[in-house]
Design a protein around this motif. Sequence first.
Motif, PDB file in Angstrom:
ATOM      1  N   THR A 107     -29.407  14.729  57.081  1.00 59.64           N
ATOM      2  CA  THR A 107     -28.181  14.834  57.882  1.00 59.64           C
ATOM      3  C   THR A 107     -27.135  15.714  57.211  1.00 59.64           C
ATOM      4  OG1 THR A 107     -27.351  12.782  56.893  1.00 59.64           O
ATOM      5  CG2 THR A 107     -28.536  12.596  58.977  1.00 59.64           C
ATOM      6  N   THR A 108     -27.060  15.658  55.891  1.00 61.30           N
ATOM      7  CA  THR A 108     -26.063  16.465  55.171  1.00 61.30           C
ATOM      8  C   THR A 108     -26.662  17.750  54.604  1.00 61.30           C
ATOM      9  OG1 THR A 108     -26.488  15.290  53.083  1.00 61.30           O
ATOM     10  CG2 THR A 108     -24.787  14.388  54.534  1.00 61.30           C
ATOM     11  N   GLY A 109     -27.986  17.831  54.531  1.00 61.24           N
ATOM     12  CA  GLY A 109     -28.626  19.018  53.980  1.00 61.24           C
ATOM     13  C   GLY A 109     -28.598  19.093  52.474  1.00 61.24           C
ATOM     14  N   VAL A 110     -28.260  17.989  51.790  1.00 63.60           N
ATOM     15  CA  VAL A 110     -28.211  17.962  50.335  1.00 63.60           C
ATOM     16  C   VAL A 110     -29.628  17.824  49.784  1.00 63.60           C
ATOM     17  CG1 VAL A 110     -27.378  16.694  48.318  1.00 63.60           C
ATOM     18  CG2 VAL A 110     -25.900  16.969  50.305  1.00 63.60           C
ATOM     19  N   THR A 111     -29.958  18.644  48.795  1.00 55.99           N
ATOM     20  CA  THR A 111     -31.288  18.594  48.176  1.00 55.99           C
ATOM     21  C   THR A 111     -31.187  18.010  46.767  1.00 55.99           C
ATOM     22  OG1 THR A 111     -31.138  20.789  47.164  1.00 55.99           O
ATOM     23  CG2 THR A 111     -31.919  20.670  49.456  1.00 55.99           C
ATOM     24  N   PHE A 112     -32.341  17.666  46.206  1.00 59.03           N
ATOM     25  CA  PHE A 112     -32.368  17.174  44.837  1.00 59.03           C
ATOM     26  C   PHE A 112     -31.883  18.236  43.867  1.00 59.03           C
ATOM     27  CE2 PHE A 112     -35.218  14.005  46.680  1.00 59.03           C
ATOM     28  CZ  PHE A 112     -34.812  12.854  46.023  1.00 59.03           C
ATOM     29  N   SER A 113     -32.162  19.496  44.153  1.00 54.51           N
ATOM     30  CA  SER A 113     -31.685  20.578  43.291  1.00 54.51           C
ATOM     31  C   SER A 113     -30.167  20.674  43.313  1.00 54.51           C
ATOM     32  CB  SER A 113     -32.306  21.908  43.726  1.00 54.51           C
ATOM     33  OG  SER A 113     -33.690  21.918  43.509  1.00 54.51           O
ATOM     34  N   ASP A 114     -29.557  20.394  44.486  1.00 54.68           N
ATOM     35  CA  ASP A 114     -28.094  20.398  44.579  1.00 54.68           C
ATOM     36  C   ASP A 114     -27.504  19.320  43.678  1.00 54.68           C
ATOM     37  OD1 ASP A 114     -28.138  22.443  46.464  1.00 54.68           O
ATOM     38  OD2 ASP A 114     -28.248  21.049  48.153  1.00 54.68           O
ATOM     39  N   ILE A 115     -28.124  18.146  43.709  1.00 51.21           N
ATOM     40  CA  ILE A 115     -27.659  17.049  42.862  1.00 51.21           C
ATOM     41  C   ILE A 115     -27.779  17.431  41.390  1.00 51.21           C
ATOM     42  CG2 ILE A 115     -28.189  14.702  42.091  1.00 51.21           C
ATOM     43  CD1 ILE A 115     -26.847  14.566  44.709  1.00 51.21           C
ATOM     44  N   ALA A 116     -28.893  18.089  41.040  1.00 53.58           N
ATOM     45  CA  ALA A 116     -29.144  18.447  39.648  1.00 53.58           C
ATOM     46  C   ALA A 116     -28.101  19.410  39.094  1.00 53.58           C
ATOM     47  CB  ALA A 116     -30.536  19.058  39.519  1.00 53.58           C
ATOM     48  N   LYS A 117     -27.544  20.256  39.946  1.00 55.33           N
ATOM     49  CA  LYS A 117     -26.591  21.271  39.491  1.00 55.33           C
ATOM     50  C   LYS A 117     -25.142  20.781  39.501  1.00 55.33           C
ATOM     51  CE  LYS A 117     -29.466  24.901  41.553  1.00 55.33           C
ATOM     52  NZ  LYS A 117     -29.536  25.896  42.653  1.00 55.33           N
ATOM     53  N   ALA A 118     -24.877  19.649  40.134  1.00 52.06           N
ATOM     54  CA  ALA A 118     -23.500  19.181  40.329  1.00 52.06           C
ATOM     55  C   ALA A 118     -22.971  18.445  39.099  1.00 52.06           C
ATOM     56  CB  ALA A 118     -23.436  18.273  41.548  1.00 52.06           C
ATOM     57  N   ASP A 119     -21.641  18.352  39.010  1.00 54.31           N
ATOM     58  CA  ASP A 119     -21.008  17.539  37.978  1.00 54.31           C
ATOM     59  C   ASP A 119     -21.189  16.064  38.325  1.00 54.31           C
ATOM     60  OD1 ASP A 119     -20.088  19.608  36.360  1.00 54.31           O
ATOM     61  OD2 ASP A 119     -18.304  19.907  37.607  1.00 54.31           O
ATOM     62  N   PRO A 120     -21.149  15.185  37.290  1.00 57.74           N
ATOM     63  CA  PRO A 120     -21.426  13.765  37.534  1.00 57.74           C
ATOM     64  C   PRO A 120     -20.599  13.131  38.658  1.00 57.74           C
ATOM     65  CG  PRO A 120     -21.414  14.193  35.193  1.00 57.74           C
ATOM     66  CD  PRO A 120     -20.986  15.466  35.861  1.00 57.74           C
ATOM     67  N   LEU A 121     -19.291  13.376  38.679  1.00 56.62           N
ATOM     68  CA  LEU A 121     -18.459  12.754  39.714  1.00 56.62           C
ATOM     69  C   LEU A 121     -18.722  13.356  41.087  1.00 56.62           C
ATOM     70  CD1 LEU A 121     -14.978  12.141  38.042  1.00 56.62           C
ATOM     71  CD2 LEU A 121     -16.796  10.500  38.520  1.00 56.62           C
ATOM     72  N   ASP A 122     -19.088  14.625  41.137  1.00 58.51           N
ATOM     73  CA  ASP A 122     -19.362  15.259  42.430  1.00 58.51           C
ATOM     74  C   ASP A 122     -20.613  14.687  43.082  1.00 58.51           C
ATOM     75  OD1 ASP A 122     -17.155  16.875  42.121  1.00 58.51           O
ATOM     76  OD2 ASP A 122     -18.279  18.539  41.234  1.00 58.51           O
ATOM     77  N   THR A 123     -21.560  14.234  42.258  1.00 62.82           N
ATOM     78  CA  THR A 123     -22.801  13.697  42.825  1.00 62.82           C
ATOM     79  C   THR A 123     -22.558  12.412  43.614  1.00 62.82           C
ATOM     80  OG1 THR A 123     -23.292  12.433  40.808  1.00 62.82           O
ATOM     81  CG2 THR A 123     -24.152  14.682  40.947  1.00 62.82           C
TER      82      THR A 123
END
Length: 227
Positions: A118-134
């Motif tokens: 629904t949001t289009g977020v991938t595991f790779s997106d999570i991997a690149k984000a800062d801790p609070l952004d995840t």
Amino acid sequence: MKIAALLALFASASAFAPSSQSPRTSVAQNALIDEAFGISIETGNKCPPLGRWILEDANETGIKWWQNAEIKNGRVAMVATIGYMIQKWGIHMPLYLGPSGSNAFHPESTKDWLLSSTTGVTFSDIAKADPLDTIAMVPAAGWVQVLFAAGLFELAGWKRQWTDENPIPGNYGYDPLGFTKREGGWDSEELTKLRMMEIKNGRVAMMAMAGWLSNESIPGALPVWHP
């Protein structure tokens, strides 16, 4: 009453306005508090003033409840420090739960796996984000699963600690490494030392996470080393 006041303190500094002076804690109550497991040399083998204020009306069961709360929060904080550093340093699980082409230090893959369609977020997106952004990137359904799992752990812990009347705070009957099976059991000097080390490391981890998250929210708020 005091628990409600303490919650109000965290919610808003202006909300903390006790209407009357608390009665002086009795000698017997002081002894009960100061002899609780977890009181250590760092505070002169005495409970700190804030802790004494919180516990001044508590009986043995109440003190045990607070001991369990501190131990559980300390354990969570110790795991959180590891997770926080892993995320900041960009280290991830090999193959990142399956996508080909990724590895522990390079989460990019030939085919990104969706965390949320629904949001289009991938595991790779999570991997690149800062801790609070995840936190904001995890979909609502994901948080429902997290809370459900946490609830199951809490129910299991409640049964083993309170329903089964386990006298040792933090002992929930799960010991795959066999720490409690050594000679002397819970009364052994070695295990008593390990229990105190766990509590102290948990306290340090809670303070570390508070500082790291403050610095993440307000850059420069923590003027010491942080990941």
